[in-house]
Design a protein around this motif. Structure first.
Motif, PDB file in Angstrom:
ATOM      1  N   MET A   1       0.985  -0.892  -0.092  1.00 54.40           N
ATOM      2  CA  MET A   1       0.111  -0.151   0.117  1.00 54.40           C
ATOM      3  C   MET A   1       0.635   1.290  -0.223  1.00 54.40           C
ATOM      4  O   MET A   1       1.937   1.416   0.795  1.00 54.40           O
ATOM      5  CB  MET A   1      -0.849   0.021   1.300  1.00 54.40           C
ATOM      6  CG  MET A   1      -1.960   1.349   1.450  1.00 54.40           C
ATOM      7  SD  MET A   1      -3.019   1.493   0.367  1.00 54.40           S
ATOM      8  CE  MET A   1      -3.968  -0.025  -0.005  1.00 54.40           C
ATOM      9  N   ASN A   2       0.464   2.306  -0.710  1.00 49.77           N
ATOM     10  CA  ASN A   2       1.163   3.593  -0.962  1.00 49.77           C
ATOM     11  C   ASN A   2       0.064   4.577  -1.164  1.00 49.77           C
ATOM     12  O   ASN A   2      -1.185   4.567  -1.397  1.00 49.77           O
ATOM     13  CB  ASN A   2       2.364   3.451  -1.884  1.00 49.77           C
ATOM     14  CG  ASN A   2       1.973   3.416  -3.116  1.00 49.77           C
ATOM     15  OD1 ASN A   2       0.921   3.930  -3.799  1.00 49.77           O
ATOM     16  ND2 ASN A   2       2.725   2.438  -3.835  1.00 49.77           N
ATOM     17  N   VAL A   6      -3.953   4.929  -2.632  1.00 49.27           N
ATOM     18  CA  VAL A   6      -4.987   5.537  -1.946  1.00 49.27           C
ATOM     19  C   VAL A   6      -5.562   6.562  -2.743  1.00 49.27           C
ATOM     20  O   VAL A   6      -6.669   6.527  -3.096  1.00 49.27           O
ATOM     21  CB  VAL A   6      -4.420   6.000  -0.687  1.00 49.27           C
ATOM     22  CG1 VAL A   6      -5.685   6.811  -0.083  1.00 49.27           C
ATOM     23  CG2 VAL A   6      -3.849   4.856   0.282  1.00 49.27           C
ATOM     24  N   THR A   7      -4.721   7.351  -3.305  1.00 51.37           N
ATOM     25  CA  THR A   7      -5.371   8.238  -4.662  1.00 51.37           C
ATOM     26  C   THR A   7      -6.225   7.734  -5.629  1.00 51.37           C
ATOM     27  O   THR A   7      -7.366   8.007  -6.001  1.00 51.37           O
ATOM     28  CB  THR A   7      -4.308   8.963  -5.158  1.00 51.37           C
ATOM     29  OG1 THR A   7      -3.578   9.681  -3.891  1.00 51.37           O
ATOM     30  CG2 THR A   7      -4.860  10.127  -6.180  1.00 51.37           C
ATOM     31  N   GLU A   8      -5.699   6.631  -5.991  1.00 49.17           N
ATOM     32  CA  GLU A   8      -6.346   5.646  -7.088  1.00 49.17           C
ATOM     33  C   GLU A   8      -7.585   5.392  -6.716  1.00 49.17           C
ATOM     34  O   GLU A   8      -8.653   5.283  -7.347  1.00 49.17           O
ATOM     35  CB  GLU A   8      -5.372   4.728  -7.684  1.00 49.17           C
ATOM     36  CG  GLU A   8      -4.131   5.324  -8.573  1.00 49.17           C
ATOM     37  CD  GLU A   8      -3.279   4.298  -9.045  1.00 49.17           C
ATOM     38  OE1 GLU A   8      -3.429   3.124  -8.698  1.00 49.17           O
ATOM     39  OE2 GLU A   8      -2.530   4.682 -10.125  1.00 49.17           O
ATOM     40  N   VAL A  53     -12.712  11.532   5.201  1.00 51.94           N
ATOM     41  CA  VAL A  53     -12.662  11.112   3.826  1.00 51.94           C
ATOM     42  C   VAL A  53     -12.557   9.819   3.745  1.00 51.94           C
ATOM     43  O   VAL A  53     -13.100   9.268   2.640  1.00 51.94           O
ATOM     44  CB  VAL A  53     -11.279  11.564   3.385  1.00 51.94           C
ATOM     45  CG1 VAL A  53     -10.731  11.120   1.959  1.00 51.94           C
ATOM     46  CG2 VAL A  53     -11.303  13.358   3.389  1.00 51.94           C
ATOM     47  N   GLY A  54     -12.017   9.096   4.748  1.00 46.09           N
ATOM     48  CA  GLY A  54     -12.023   7.687   4.693  1.00 46.09           C
ATOM     49  C   GLY A  54     -13.329   6.955   4.669  1.00 46.09           C
ATOM     50  O   GLY A  54     -13.610   5.878   3.918  1.00 46.09           O
ATOM     51  N   GLU A  63      -5.149   2.823   4.767  1.00 45.84           N
ATOM     52  CA  GLU A  63      -5.392   3.730   3.947  1.00 45.84           C
ATOM     53  C   GLU A  63      -5.599   5.313   4.316  1.00 45.84           C
ATOM     54  O   GLU A  63      -4.767   6.311   3.720  1.00 45.84           O
ATOM     55  CB  GLU A  63      -6.473   3.670   2.946  1.00 45.84           C
ATOM     56  CG  GLU A  63      -6.123   2.169   2.133  1.00 45.84           C
ATOM     57  CD  GLU A  63      -7.389   1.284   1.299  1.00 45.84           C
ATOM     58  OE1 GLU A  63      -7.309   0.987   0.450  1.00 45.84           O
ATOM     59  OE2 GLU A  63      -8.493   1.714   2.070  1.00 45.84           O
ATOM     60  N   GLN A  64      -6.377   5.499   5.451  1.00 46.81           N
ATOM     61  CA  GLN A  64      -6.525   6.776   6.065  1.00 46.81           C
ATOM     62  C   GLN A  64      -5.413   7.331   6.715  1.00 46.81           C
ATOM     63  O   GLN A  64      -5.037   8.480   6.652  1.00 46.81           O
ATOM     64  CB  GLN A  64      -7.426   6.732   7.218  1.00 46.81           C
ATOM     65  CG  GLN A  64      -9.000   6.292   6.684  1.00 46.81           C
ATOM     66  CD  GLN A  64      -9.718   6.190   8.044  1.00 46.81           C
ATOM     67  OE1 GLN A  64      -9.669   6.807   8.797  1.00 46.81           O
ATOM     68  NE2 GLN A  64     -10.972   5.208   7.523  1.00 46.81           N
ATOM     69  N   LYS A  65      -4.275   6.529   7.225  1.00 53.00           N
ATOM     70  CA  LYS A  65      -3.101   6.720   7.655  1.00 53.00           C
ATOM     71  C   LYS A  65      -2.256   7.465   6.583  1.00 53.00           C
ATOM     72  O   LYS A  65      -1.267   8.245   6.602  1.00 53.00           O
ATOM     73  CB  LYS A  65      -2.296   5.786   8.235  1.00 53.00           C
ATOM     74  CG  LYS A  65      -2.904   5.339   9.566  1.00 53.00           C
ATOM     75  CD  LYS A  65      -2.017   4.530  10.748  1.00 53.00           C
ATOM     76  CE  LYS A  65      -2.867   4.066  11.716  1.00 53.00           C
ATOM     77  NZ  LYS A  65      -2.771   5.088  12.632  1.00 53.00           N
ATOM     78  N   TRP A  66      -2.180   6.995   5.273  1.00 55.52           N
ATOM     79  CA  TRP A  66      -1.511   7.511   4.293  1.00 55.52           C
ATOM     80  C   TRP A  66      -1.746   8.832   3.732  1.00 55.52           C
ATOM     81  O   TRP A  66      -1.102   9.682   3.140  1.00 55.52           O
ATOM     82  CB  TRP A  66      -1.513   6.649   2.910  1.00 55.52           C
ATOM     83  CG  TRP A  66      -0.859   5.493   3.119  1.00 55.52           C
ATOM     84  CD1 TRP A  66      -1.192   4.072   3.124  1.00 55.52           C
ATOM     85  CD2 TRP A  66       0.627   5.181   2.783  1.00 55.52           C
ATOM     86  NE1 TRP A  66       0.115   3.323   3.252  1.00 55.52           N
ATOM     87  CE2 TRP A  66       1.231   3.957   2.906  1.00 55.52           C
ATOM     88  CE3 TRP A  66       1.476   6.370   2.516  1.00 55.52           C
ATOM     89  CZ2 TRP A  66       2.465   3.726   2.766  1.00 55.52           C
ATOM     90  CZ3 TRP A  66       2.727   5.882   2.412  1.00 55.52           C
ATOM     91  CH2 TRP A  66       3.315   4.476   2.385  1.00 55.52           C
ATOM     92  N   LEU A  67      -3.279   9.203   4.097  1.00 58.72           N
ATOM     93  CA  LEU A  67      -3.563  10.634   3.747  1.00 58.72           C
ATOM     94  C   LEU A  67      -2.932  11.514   4.841  1.00 58.72           C
ATOM     95  O   LEU A  67      -3.122  12.691   4.530  1.00 58.72           O
ATOM     96  CB  LEU A  67      -5.231  10.566   4.285  1.00 58.72           C
ATOM     97  CG  LEU A  67      -6.109   9.805   2.978  1.00 58.72           C
ATOM     98  CD1 LEU A  67      -7.362   9.896   3.474  1.00 58.72           C
ATOM     99  CD2 LEU A  67      -5.699  10.268   1.620  1.00 58.72           C
ATOM    100  N   GLN A  68      -2.193  11.019   5.732  1.00 60.09           N
ATOM    101  CA  GLN A  68      -1.886  11.658   7.126  1.00 60.09           C
ATOM    102  C   GLN A  68      -0.376  11.994   6.831  1.00 60.09           C
ATOM    103  O   GLN A  68       0.310  12.527   7.582  1.00 60.09           O
ATOM    104  CB  GLN A  68      -2.396  11.317   8.400  1.00 60.09           C
ATOM    105  CG  GLN A  68      -3.579  11.167   8.419  1.00 60.09           C
ATOM    106  CD  GLN A  68      -3.898  10.481   9.803  1.00 60.09           C
ATOM    107  OE1 GLN A  68      -3.554  10.777  10.805  1.00 60.09           O
ATOM    108  NE2 GLN A  68      -4.668   9.144   9.572  1.00 60.09           N
ATOM    109  N   VAL A  69       0.216  11.361   5.719  1.00 57.93           N
ATOM    110  CA  VAL A  69       1.558  11.600   5.494  1.00 57.93           C
ATOM    111  C   VAL A  69       2.081  12.572   4.689  1.00 57.93           C
ATOM    112  O   VAL A  69       1.288  12.978   3.827  1.00 57.93           O
ATOM    113  CB  VAL A  69       2.096  10.263   4.967  1.00 57.93           C
ATOM    114  CG1 VAL A  69       3.684  10.185   4.575  1.00 57.93           C
ATOM    115  CG2 VAL A  69       1.913   9.053   5.908  1.00 57.93           C
TER     116      VAL A  69
END
Length: 147
Positions: A1-2, A6-8, A53-54, A63-69
């Motif tokens: 996961m990256n 998540v964007t896609e 958003v999640g 995936e929500q954590k990736w939005l916080q990076v």
């Protein structure tokens, strides 16, 4: 996961569910421009925003954590954009960039317009000859300091 995956997933879910960016922005409580940029991987959401958003896009906790990076910003796939709409912006900067720079410096002095302390508003402007896209960019002026 990256972050790209998540964007896609966000884009895919947006299309399949017919979600509008304005609706996402209202739930998050920020502008549609900023929230769209965040969902497309250009801004960082806090935990509460990522959860909202999640929920809208069916994202897992991971995936929500990736939005916080903090993302790598400015992630166009090519140096010269090939998408026609993005290319128009590239063209605008190529044609008018020196004029914009000159006029900002004449008005404010030597410095830059911030893209951090910044806001943007995009609205449809009705026109009998064909609707127009009205884009307002507002950035804090940051003068160069002497040291």
């Amino acid at each position: 996961m990256n972050r790209l995956e998540v964007t896609e997933k966000i884009i895919s879910t947006k299309v399949t569910k017919g979600i509008k960016w304005e609706a996402v922005a209202k739930k998050v409580g920020l502008s549609k421009e900023w929230v769209t940029a965040a969902c497309l991987g250009q801004m960082t959401l806090n935990a509460e925003q990522a959860k909202i958003v999640g929920k809208m896009f069916g994202l897992t906790v991971e995936e929500q954590k990736w939005l916080q990076v903090a993302p790598y910003k400015g992630s166009l796939p090519t140096l010269v954009p090939t998408d026609p709409l993005i290319y128009r912006w590239y063209e605008i900067v190529n044609v008018y960039g020196s004029t914009i720079k000159e006029l900002i410096h004449e008005e404010f002095g030597d410095g830059i317009m911030s893209a951090i302390d910044f806001s943007m508003d995009i609205v449809r402007q009705p026109d009998p000859k064909g609707d127009r896209v009205n884009v307002v960019l507002s950035g804090k002026f940051l003068p160069y300091k002497q040291y």
